[in-house]
Structures are given as C-alpha cells and as structure tokens.
Design an enzyme around this catalytic site. Structure first.
Site, short mmCIF file in Angstrom:
data_model
loop_
_atom_site.label_atom_id
_atom_site.label_comp_id
_atom_site.label_asym_id
_atom_site.label_seq_id
_atom_site.Cartn_x
_atom_site.Cartn_y
_atom_site.Cartn_z
CG ASP A 255 -2.28 0.65 0.90
OD1 ASP A 255 -2.31 1.89 0.78
OD2 ASP A 255 -3.29 -0.06 0.75
CG HIS A 309 -4.77 2.53 -1.52
ND1 HIS A 309 -4.95 2.47 -0.17
CD2 HIS A 309 -5.94 3.01 -2.03
CE1 HIS A 309 -6.17 2.89 0.15
NE2 HIS A 309 -6.80 3.24 -0.97
CD GLU A 373 -10.27 4.28 0.27
OE1 GLU A 373 -11.13 4.37 1.15
OE2 GLU A 373 -9.07 4.09 0.51
#
Length: 637
Positions: A255, A309, A373
């Site tokens: 991430d 990410h 996201e």
C-alpha cells in the site's frame, strides 16, 4: 457436595490418575455433565451419577443436536449414533486409496491432523492407554494427485465412520479431490473429543455426514502494509482458516505506507519501501506461506492495489502523483498519499515485473488488481498529467479522469495477461467510481472482472452491478470490516467505521438478502482487517472467533439465527485457543459450562412477565429523560 474417597476410587478405576504433584483431598471438586432435555447440565460427580456422567465435549457431541461439536455446520444429511469409542492414539493409520506413495502435500496434511489431535490432550502422561485402532481411508477421484484450488473446484465430501467387534474403527472419507478430502478430515477431527473424566480420546463410533459448501469463495483479507505481520502470524491465521474451512487468504501485501515485498528485478521497491530490512517478505517467505495455505485447503491470493494506494518504495521513479502530499486530506483518504501516473509508459514495465513475481510465486487462479479509492484531485494536482490529457483533446472533468483510469486499467491488464501467458485470469476490483454508472459499462468487461463490494450491504449500487452480469464478492464494511470499533488515529473520537461489529452481526450478514434475485452471481464473501491500528500482537482476537461466524455463514448459509449457533461457537472458540490462536473471549466461561443460562429471551425464558414489564418501564423512563433533555425542562434537573 464434596468429593468422597469413594468418588476418587471410582475415578481411578476408570483410568483417571492425578497430575504429577497434584494433591487430592476432601476439598477437590470434580464435575461432569449429563444430557437433560437436550442440554448438557453440569453435575458434581458422585457414586450415584458417575457411570452416566461425561465430560462437556462428549456430552455436546450428541446432546440436543448431532452437530454439537461441528463448526461450520454441514449442509447435507448428518447421522450420529449416540455412542463413542476410545481411540488408541498410538495406532492411528492413514490410507490413501489407490496410491502407494503419498506426496509431500498428503504427508503434511496427515501430520497437521495428528497435531490437531494432540492439541486435545492436556496431559499425555495421564492419558489412558489402549482403545480401538482408528483407520482413516481417503478416497479421491483424482487418484491423490492434488491440483490447485480454483473457482470451479468441487469441495464436497462424504464421511462415514463405523466400528466393529475386532477393536477397529474405520473412517472413510470420499471426495472428488484433495480439497474435499481435507475438509472431511477437518470434520472427522471435530468428532473426536477428549473425555477429561476417563482421561481418554473418544470418537463417534458410527456416523455418516454428507457435506458441501454453499459459496465457493470464503475468505479473509489481511493488510500487511500499514503494519507488518510476521510469517508466523500469517501462518497462525491460515491455521484458524483451515479449522473452519475458509478457503481464500486475500493478501493485501502493499500500500502507500510500505512496500514489504521482494521483487526480483526491482529490489529498490522493498529497499526504499519496507519499514526495516527485516520486514520484507522474501520469495522464500511467500513460497512458504503459499504452500502452508495449500496444505490447509487455502488459496493465497495476492493483491497489488493500484493505481491509488501507492507510495513508499516508488521514490526517485517520477511515476507517481501527489506522493506524500500535504495537507493529505485534499488528495487521499489517509496519509501518506500517492497514486501511479498512468501517463508514464515506463511505469507499466515496473508493474509487469511486480506481476511476474506474484504469478510465479502464487500461480493464482484469480488475481486482485485493487482499484480502491482513486482520487481525481490527486491526478488533477499533477501538471504533467493535465498536459498529457489536454494534448489529446480531453477535458479535466470526472469523466475525463475516469477515461484516464480506463487507459491505466487496459494497459495494466495487458501486462497481467503477458505474465500469465495469455490465460485471461479473472480479475477482481474494488467498488469505486469506476464501477459506477456509466463508467462500468465503458471500461470493465463483466466476463473478465469480478467486483468486490466494500460499501454497505444495502447499497443500491450492488444490484446495479449484479444485473449487468458481474460476479461479486461481498465485504460490506458494516458487517465484515473487523478493524472497526477503535479510537481515531487521524482525529479524536472513534475510527471511521465504528462501532465494533459483534460476531452476531457477522453471522446474520445474509448474502441472499444482499443480492436478492441475483444470488447466482455471488461467489461468496471476505472479512477484512485493515491494519492501521492492528499488528500481529492484536491480530488473533480481531479475526477470531468472528471469522468463524463468517465461515458458517458461507459454508452453510443457515436459515436459523445466531442464537442456535451460540453454544457451538463457545465450544469452537475453546478449540481455537487449544490450537494456539488467541481468539477473543465471548462470554464468561461459566456460560460455556452452563448451556443456555446466559442468553436473554424475554418471551420464552421469563414466565412471570415482571421482567418484561420492568424493561418496558425502563424504556419509558429513558424516553421521558430524552424528551426532557431536549426541552430543557426543570423537572429533568
């Protein structure tokens, strides 16, 4: 009642011996259990009741239900004769029908089964010797040659146990392949219990079980980027999964916070991205975890989350946007920010090298490409990205940035296909703006993509995705994010998805209700632990036994509610702890030993009506207090 000398003599006559150094006297209390009206009742041992008193696990094996020690509950017919036989643990034999020499996978599977049996015995020295010889016969249609677990793998099995007068017990397990047979072994182990009164291992003498899972995808997700988890901790999670027949470990390995994975052609990713040199998953580590999972019937599926990410490890490459940008809340949902720059052609070569190692190490039947996201604001903050878009006649609206994302996904997918030798491995993506209308129709082929749902279970988007023919995996955060219910870490108060989710809510998270008429497109579900506030020292009690509640939902899809499962889950939790998993305590141990005495049911357990009336009275007082507070009435002071 105090234990009398006669009661002690009876215990010794039945093979009981005191533990070394233990003192026996008039103050020792020794308990057993009796089945009464379908419930195991605790009794003090005496000369009068000793012959019929049994230990709690033995009682629960048959009393009230023929699945009392099983988790998850089987989906097919279950027949258990209320009779046990002592097992001679020294003479257990495994036979793989039609195979002369077993490979390492079968050998490791048998050893693990014996380890589970050993964990049931609190003191080997006091174990009563002798008993029936247990022969375990495994019959598989694949002739004992295990293949990898895939979406269409048949995990069903049949288990038949019988005993004879010659002092032998035979457990026949029949399955299509290794994975079904492994599940059968797990069930057999749960039908073997330790009788702490007679100090012996006992097994159901005659039994028949037909079983198969309802859902083919039964998983847990662990994020190993926010905090690092040792190989030992990951293996412990795989141990728990195997015990409840979960079959997918979703490894969210990288991430923006860290890049702890060794990539052979890109060593700088881990050197720059790992928290320390010792917190890197080497190729040897990954291969070890993958094989450890395979022995336990678990696919270890990697996720490379992108294009968002992404951060640590990508320094000096000029391939990212908004890297560690501040103030971070303008560009991402939590620090540090970072997204790949889809306009940099060389970035896709780096992706190919990452994908190549992941495919070599995991040989995945399904691959997770993330897609979580993505921030338009992040990409829009990059002058080079804006220039690249305007030079092609694009605008800078949301639709244009979704077009940019579609470009990235197409290019990245081509690199996946290249390292997979054109096998067109199914791809999983998280729900996002790209999976909303109209973008999902423009950029994602339902024949290729599986969508993992992380929004709430009643999100209307779910059925919009399903009706288009996409298969889904459910991870609705309101029931399956097991990191919920902690303090805030970027602000005060509690974390964003609070409150804490109890096992009952996990158990009641019915995928049939979520999907409606499109249930045939639901592959299954995953519970997730995002590790911002969890590390390996708190991992076990966050997953377990709540992950076991998910396991029964996915294996059996029970029509009954959580109440019918509670007493079995308490017993199962003890089994987890027995095997070295630090599962969270659900109730005082008194509740385990006094079945059905703890749950409250005002309508069936309170006959005098006074309790219900008192609760209604308290409710009325609460309503009045609420009203008073709102009106600032003097009487409230």
């Amino acid at each position: 009642m105090r234990c009398t000398a006669l009661a002690i003599a009876l215990l010794v006559a039945f093979g009981w011996t005191p533990a070394p150094g233990a003192a026996l006297g008039a103050d020792d209390l020794i308990y057993g259990y009796e089945c009464s009206n379908g419930v195991c009742r605790k009794v003090e041992l005496s000369e009068e009741n000793f012959a019929r008193a049994i230990s709690l696990p033995v009682c629960r094996l048959f009393c009230g239900s023929n699945i009392g020690t099983l988790w998850p509950k089987p989906t097919g017919a279950v027949q258990l004769e209320p009779l046990t036989r002592q097992v001679d643990v020294a003479t257990i034999q495994f036979h793989l029908a039609g195979v002369d020499k077993k490979d390492k996978l079968w050998q490791a599977t048998e050893q693990r089964w014996l380890d589970l049996l050993e964990a049931k015995i609190p003191n080997r020295k006091s174990l009563k010797e002798g008993g029936y010889q247990l022969n375990i016969v495994l019959n598989t249609a694949d002739n004992g040659v295990p293949a990898r677990l895939q979406l269409d793998t048949d995990e069903s099995y049949e288990l038949n146990i019988g005993s004879n007068s010659a002092g032998q017990i035979t457990a026949n397990i029949t399955a299509v392949n290794f994975f079904g047979a492994r599940h059968g072994l797990e069930t057999l182990n749960q039908l073997i219990v330790y009788d702490d009164i007679r100090r012996e291992i006992q097994v159901a003498a005659n039994a028949s079980i037909s079983d198969a899972p309802v859902y083919k995808w039964r998983g847990l997700l662990l994020d190993t980027s926010r905090n690092y988890f040792s190989v030992k901790a990951i293996k412990r999670t795989l141990d728990g999964m195997a015990m409840v027949k979960l079959n997918t470990f979703h490894w969210h390995i990288t991430d923006s916070h860290s890049f702890p994975l060794e990539v052979s052609k890109r060593p700088e990713l881990a050197k720059l991205g790992a928290y320390t040199p010792s917190k890197v998953y080497t190729h040897s580590d990954v291969a070890d975890i993958v094989e450890y999972g395979r022995v336990r019937g678990i696919r270890v599926m990697p996720e490379f989350d992108s294009p968002a990410h992404v951060g640590e490890g990508w320094q000096h490459k000029n391939m990212t946007a908004c890297f560690n940008a501040q103030p971070w809340n303008k560009y991402c949902v939590e620090p540090p920010c970072g997204q790949l720059d889809p306009t940099v052609d060389g970035m896709y070569d780096v992706l190919e090298d990452i994908f190549s190692d992941m495919f070599k190490l995991h040989n995945p039947d399904v691959f997770h490409m993330g897609g979580d996201e993505v921030s338009v604001a992040c990409w829009n903050s990059s002058p080079s990205i804006r220039n690249w878009m305007t030079q092609r006649g694009w605008g800078l609206s949301e639709a244009d940035f979704m077009r940019l994302w579609g470009h990235y996904q197409t290019e990245a997918l081509s690199r996946v296909d290249r390292v997979a030798n054109g096998s067109h491995t199914p791809i999983i993506l998280w729900t996002s703006t790209l999976t909303n209308e109209p973008y999902i129709d423009d950029y994602l082929n339902p024949l290729r993509y599986i969508i993992q749902i992380w929004t709430t279970g009643n999100d209307k988007v779910i059925k919009k995705i399903l009706k288009r023919g996409y298969r889904i995996i459910v991870s609705n955060y309101d029931a399956l994010y097991l990191d919920c219910g902690g303090g805030g870490w970027v602000t005060d108060g509690n974390n964003w998805c609070s409150p804490y989710i109890g096992w009952q809510k996990v158990y009641q998270n019915n995928l049939t209700k979520i999907a409606g008429d499109y249930e045939h497109h639901v592959l299954g579900a995953e519970a997730a632990i995002w590790s911002e506030q969890i590390d390996e020292y708190t991992l076990d009690n966050r997953f377990w036994p709540r992950a076991s509640a998910l396991a029964e939902r996915l294996w059996s899809n029970p029509s009954e509610g959580w109440r019918q499962a509670e007493s079995r889950l308490l017993l199962h939790r003890e089994r987890l702890v027995e095997n070295g998993i630090g599962a969270e305590a659900l109730q005082p141990q008194w509740c385990l030993q006094n079945e059905n005495e703890c749950p409250v049911d005002a309508y069936t357990q309170r006959s005098d009506g006074l309790w219900l009336a008192s609760q209604l009275g308290l409710l009325l007082v609460g309503v009045l207090i609420c009203a008073c507070n709102k009106l600032h009435m003097k009487v409230c002071e």
